[in-house]
Design a protein around this motif. Structure first.
Motif, PDB file in Angstrom:
ATOM      1  N   GLY A 137       0.825  -1.199   0.000  1.00 27.97           N
ATOM      2  CA  GLY A 137       0.000   0.000   0.000  1.00 27.97           C
ATOM      3  C   GLY A 137       0.858   1.247   0.000  1.00 27.97           C
ATOM      4  N   ASP A 138       0.385   2.287  -0.681  1.00 26.44           N
ATOM      5  CA  ASP A 138       1.074   3.581  -0.631  1.00 26.44           C
ATOM      6  C   ASP A 138       0.930   4.219   0.738  1.00 26.44           C
ATOM      7  OD1 ASP A 138       2.380   4.119  -3.044  1.00 26.44           O
ATOM      8  OD2 ASP A 138       0.551   4.822  -4.007  1.00 26.44           O
ATOM      9  N   ASN A 139      -0.095   3.784   1.454  1.00 33.89           N
ATOM     10  CA  ASN A 139      -0.380   4.346   2.773  1.00 33.89           C
ATOM     11  C   ASN A 139      -1.162   3.311   3.583  1.00 33.89           C
ATOM     12  OD1 ASN A 139      -3.244   4.639   2.034  1.00 33.89           O
ATOM     13  ND2 ASN A 139      -2.513   6.288   0.722  1.00 33.89           N
ATOM     14  N   LEU A 140      -1.417   3.628   4.830  1.00 34.74           N
ATOM     15  CA  LEU A 140      -2.092   2.684   5.712  1.00 34.74           C
ATOM     16  C   LEU A 140      -3.496   2.346   5.213  1.00 34.74           C
ATOM     17  CD1 LEU A 140      -1.952   1.076   8.372  1.00 34.74           C
ATOM     18  CD2 LEU A 140      -2.976   3.068   9.489  1.00 34.74           C
ATOM     19  N   ARG A 141      -4.230   3.332   4.772  1.00 33.98           N
ATOM     20  CA  ARG A 141      -5.607   3.101   4.320  1.00 33.98           C
ATOM     21  C   ARG A 141      -5.642   2.118   3.141  1.00 33.98           C
ATOM     22  NH1 ARG A 141      -9.143   5.502   0.672  1.00 33.98           N
ATOM     23  NH2 ARG A 141     -11.310   5.204   1.279  1.00 33.98           N
ATOM     24  N   GLU A 142      -4.749   2.306   2.167  1.00 33.38           N
ATOM     25  CA  GLU A 142      -4.725   1.398   1.028  1.00 33.38           C
ATOM     26  C   GLU A 142      -4.369  -0.023   1.476  1.00 33.38           C
ATOM     27  OE1 GLU A 142      -3.152   1.194  -3.553  1.00 33.38           O
ATOM     28  OE2 GLU A 142      -1.826   2.155  -2.091  1.00 33.38           O
ATOM     29  N   PHE A 143      -3.400  -0.148   2.381  1.00 33.89           N
ATOM     30  CA  PHE A 143      -3.037  -1.456   2.916  1.00 33.89           C
ATOM     31  C   PHE A 143      -4.220  -2.111   3.622  1.00 33.89           C
ATOM     32  CE2 PHE A 143      -1.973  -3.455   7.016  1.00 33.89           C
ATOM     33  CZ  PHE A 143      -1.542  -4.686   6.542  1.00 33.89           C
ATOM     34  N   LEU A 144      -4.898  -1.369   4.480  1.00 28.66           N
ATOM     35  CA  LEU A 144      -6.021  -1.949   5.221  1.00 28.66           C
ATOM     36  C   LEU A 144      -7.120  -2.423   4.276  1.00 28.66           C
ATOM     37  CD1 LEU A 144      -6.215   0.575   8.204  1.00 28.66           C
ATOM     38  CD2 LEU A 144      -5.299  -1.769   8.245  1.00 28.66           C
ATOM     39  N   ALA A 145      -7.334  -1.718   3.180  1.00 34.57           N
ATOM     40  CA  ALA A 145      -8.343  -2.132   2.201  1.00 34.57           C
ATOM     41  C   ALA A 145      -7.986  -3.474   1.573  1.00 34.57           C
ATOM     42  CB  ALA A 145      -8.505  -1.063   1.122  1.00 34.57           C
ATOM     43  N   LEU A 146      -6.695  -3.753   1.444  1.00 35.90           N
ATOM     44  CA  LEU A 146      -6.269  -5.039   0.880  1.00 35.90           C
ATOM     45  C   LEU A 146      -6.719  -6.202   1.763  1.00 35.90           C
ATOM     46  CD1 LEU A 146      -4.696  -6.629  -1.262  1.00 35.90           C
ATOM     47  CD2 LEU A 146      -2.605  -6.136   0.027  1.00 35.90           C
ATOM     48  N   GLY A 147      -6.887  -5.971   3.048  1.00 34.91           N
ATOM     49  CA  GLY A 147      -7.329  -7.018   3.959  1.00 34.91           C
ATOM     50  C   GLY A 147      -8.802  -7.367   3.862  1.00 34.91           C
ATOM     51  N   LEU A 148      -9.595  -6.541   3.166  1.00 37.53           N
ATOM     52  CA  LEU A 148     -11.036  -6.814   3.073  1.00 37.53           C
ATOM     53  C   LEU A 148     -11.311  -8.065   2.250  1.00 37.53           C
ATOM     54  CD1 LEU A 148     -12.469  -3.232   2.443  1.00 37.53           C
ATOM     55  CD2 LEU A 148     -12.482  -4.521   4.581  1.00 37.53           C
ATOM     56  N   PRO A 149     -12.309  -8.842   2.572  1.00 32.36           N
ATOM     57  CA  PRO A 149     -13.199  -8.696   3.715  1.00 32.36           C
ATOM     58  C   PRO A 149     -12.769  -9.513   4.946  1.00 32.36           C
ATOM     59  CG  PRO A 149     -14.132 -10.321   2.244  1.00 32.36           C
ATOM     60  CD  PRO A 149     -12.823  -9.850   1.625  1.00 32.36           C
ATOM     61  N   GLU A 150     -11.808 -10.451   4.778  1.00 30.49           N
ATOM     62  CA  GLU A 150     -11.576 -11.450   5.822  1.00 30.49           C
ATOM     63  C   GLU A 150     -10.378 -11.212   6.717  1.00 30.49           C
ATOM     64  OE1 GLU A 150     -11.406 -15.094   3.664  1.00 30.49           O
ATOM     65  OE2 GLU A 150     -13.417 -14.832   2.872  1.00 30.49           O
ATOM     66  N   GLY A 151      -9.404 -10.410   6.297  1.00 27.54           N
ATOM     67  CA  GLY A 151      -8.252 -10.188   7.154  1.00 27.54           C
ATOM     68  C   GLY A 151      -6.934 -10.268   6.426  1.00 27.54           C
ATOM     69  N   PHE A 152      -5.867 -10.403   7.210  1.00 26.69           N
ATOM     70  CA  PHE A 152      -4.513 -10.190   6.718  1.00 26.69           C
ATOM     71  C   PHE A 152      -3.634 -11.439   6.675  1.00 26.69           C
ATOM     72  CE2 PHE A 152      -6.435  -6.442   8.367  1.00 26.69           C
ATOM     73  CZ  PHE A 152      -6.186  -5.503   7.377  1.00 26.69           C
ATOM     74  N   PHE A 153      -4.100 -12.554   7.222  1.00 31.24           N
ATOM     75  CA  PHE A 153      -3.286 -13.769   7.249  1.00 31.24           C
ATOM     76  C   PHE A 153      -2.842 -14.211   5.865  1.00 31.24           C
ATOM     77  CE2 PHE A 153      -5.200 -14.813  11.483  1.00 31.24           C
ATOM     78  CZ  PHE A 153      -4.007 -14.905  12.175  1.00 31.24           C
ATOM     79  N   MET A 154      -3.751 -14.238   4.922  1.00 24.35           N
ATOM     80  CA  MET A 154      -3.408 -14.816   3.621  1.00 24.35           C
ATOM     81  C   MET A 154      -2.529 -13.916   2.768  1.00 24.35           C
ATOM     82  SD  MET A 154      -6.826 -14.902   1.251  1.00 24.35           S
ATOM     83  CE  MET A 154      -7.520 -16.165   2.272  1.00 24.35           C
ATOM     84  N   LEU A 155      -2.269 -12.698   3.201  1.00 29.91           N
ATOM     85  CA  LEU A 155      -1.371 -11.838   2.429  1.00 29.91           C
ATOM     86  C   LEU A 155       0.035 -12.434   2.357  1.00 29.91           C
ATOM     87  CD1 LEU A 155      -2.453  -8.294   3.656  1.00 29.91           C
ATOM     88  CD2 LEU A 155      -3.295  -9.602   1.690  1.00 29.91           C
ATOM     89  N   GLU A 156       0.399 -13.200   3.376  1.00 33.35           N
ATOM     90  CA  GLU A 156       1.697 -13.858   3.410  1.00 33.35           C
ATOM     91  C   GLU A 156       1.919 -14.739   2.173  1.00 33.35           C
ATOM     92  OE1 GLU A 156       4.003 -17.108   6.240  1.00 33.35           O
ATOM     93  OE2 GLU A 156       2.190 -16.166   6.975  1.00 33.35           O
ATOM     94  N   ALA A 157       0.847 -15.319   1.642  1.00 33.61           N
ATOM     95  CA  ALA A 157       0.960 -16.197   0.470  1.00 33.61           C
ATOM     96  C   ALA A 157       1.562 -15.467  -0.728  1.00 33.61           C
ATOM     97  CB  ALA A 157      -0.411 -16.769   0.105  1.00 33.61           C
ATOM     98  N   LEU A 158       1.416 -14.156  -0.793  1.00 37.46           N
ATOM     99  CA  LEU A 158       1.984 -13.386  -1.907  1.00 37.46           C
ATOM    100  C   LEU A 158       3.506 -13.494  -1.963  1.00 37.46           C
ATOM    101  CD1 LEU A 158      -0.188 -10.175  -1.520  1.00 37.46           C
ATOM    102  CD2 LEU A 158      -0.315 -11.834  -3.403  1.00 37.46           C
TER     103      LEU A 158
END
Length: 157
Positions: A81-102
Motif C-alpha cells: 500500500g502507498d499508505n495505511l488506508r490502502e493497505f487496510l483495504a487489501l485485507g477486506l473482507p476477511e483479514g490479513f493472514f493470507m497476504l503472506e501467500a503473496l
C-alpha cells in the motif's frame, strides 16, 4: 517513537476488539520499534503482526506499508500500500493472514485473495467503516505498481 494519527486510530480499533483483530491477523505492536528480524527494511518500524512466523507490517518513510515475511528467503518484503488506508483495504473482507501467500507464490496468493468475497464482519467491518475502506479493483496490477514504486524500501537492512 510516536505513531502517526492513522496508526494510533488503528491501534485504538485493535485495542477495542483484540480478539477480533487477532482473528483477522492484525496484532498490535506494543510500540514502534525495530522488529529484530534482519529481513525488515531499514527505517521500517512494525505497527502490527499477523501472529505467525514473524510476519509483520511496517510503515516505510513516506508512508508506504511493507509486509515482511522473515521465513521467505527469496522475497521477504512486499509493498502492500502507498499508505495505511490502502493497505487496510487489501485485507477486506476477511483479514490479513493470507497476504503472506503473496511472498511465497504470487500467482496462488493473488488467486486466494481475489476469491474472497462477501461483506466484512466484526473487526473487519469496524475497520472498513472507520477508515472508509473499499476492496482493491485490480489486485495484480496494483501490487506490481507498488513494487516498482517502493523497490528502494524492500531491501532488508
Amino acid at each position: 517513537m510516536t505513531p502517526s494519527p492513522e496508526i494510533a486510530r488503528l491501534w485504538a480499533l485493535i485495542d477495542a476488539d483484540p480478539m477480533g483483530a487477532e482473528h483477522a491477523g492484525l496484532l498490535r505492536a506494543p510500540e514502534l520499534r525495530p522488529s529484530g528480524y534482519p529481513q525488515t527494511p531499514e527505517a521500517c518500524l512494525p505497527f502490527a503482526w499477523t501472529g505467525g512466523d514473524g510476519v509483520h507490517f511496517s510503515q516505510a518513510p513516506g508512508g508506504a506499508v511493507i509486509m515482511t515475511v522473515p521465513m521467505c528467503p527469496d522475497t521477504p518484503n512486499l509493498a502492500l500500500g502507498d499508505n495505511l488506508r490502502e493497505f487496510l483495504a487489501l485485507g477486506l473482507p476477511e483479514g490479513f493472514f493470507m497476504l503472506e501467500a503473496l511472498a511465497y507464490d504470487r500467482d496462488n496468493g493473488l488467486a486466494r485473495i481475489a476469491a474472497r468475497n462477501g461483506p466484512p464482519e466484526g473487526f473487519m467491518a469496524s475497520l472498513a467503516k472507520s477508515f472508509a475502506l473499499t476492496p482493491w479493483p485490480d489486485l495484480a496490477a496494483r501490487l506490481s505498481a507498488l513494487h516498482s514504486a517502493h523497490a528502494a524500501h524492500l531491501r532488508p537492512a
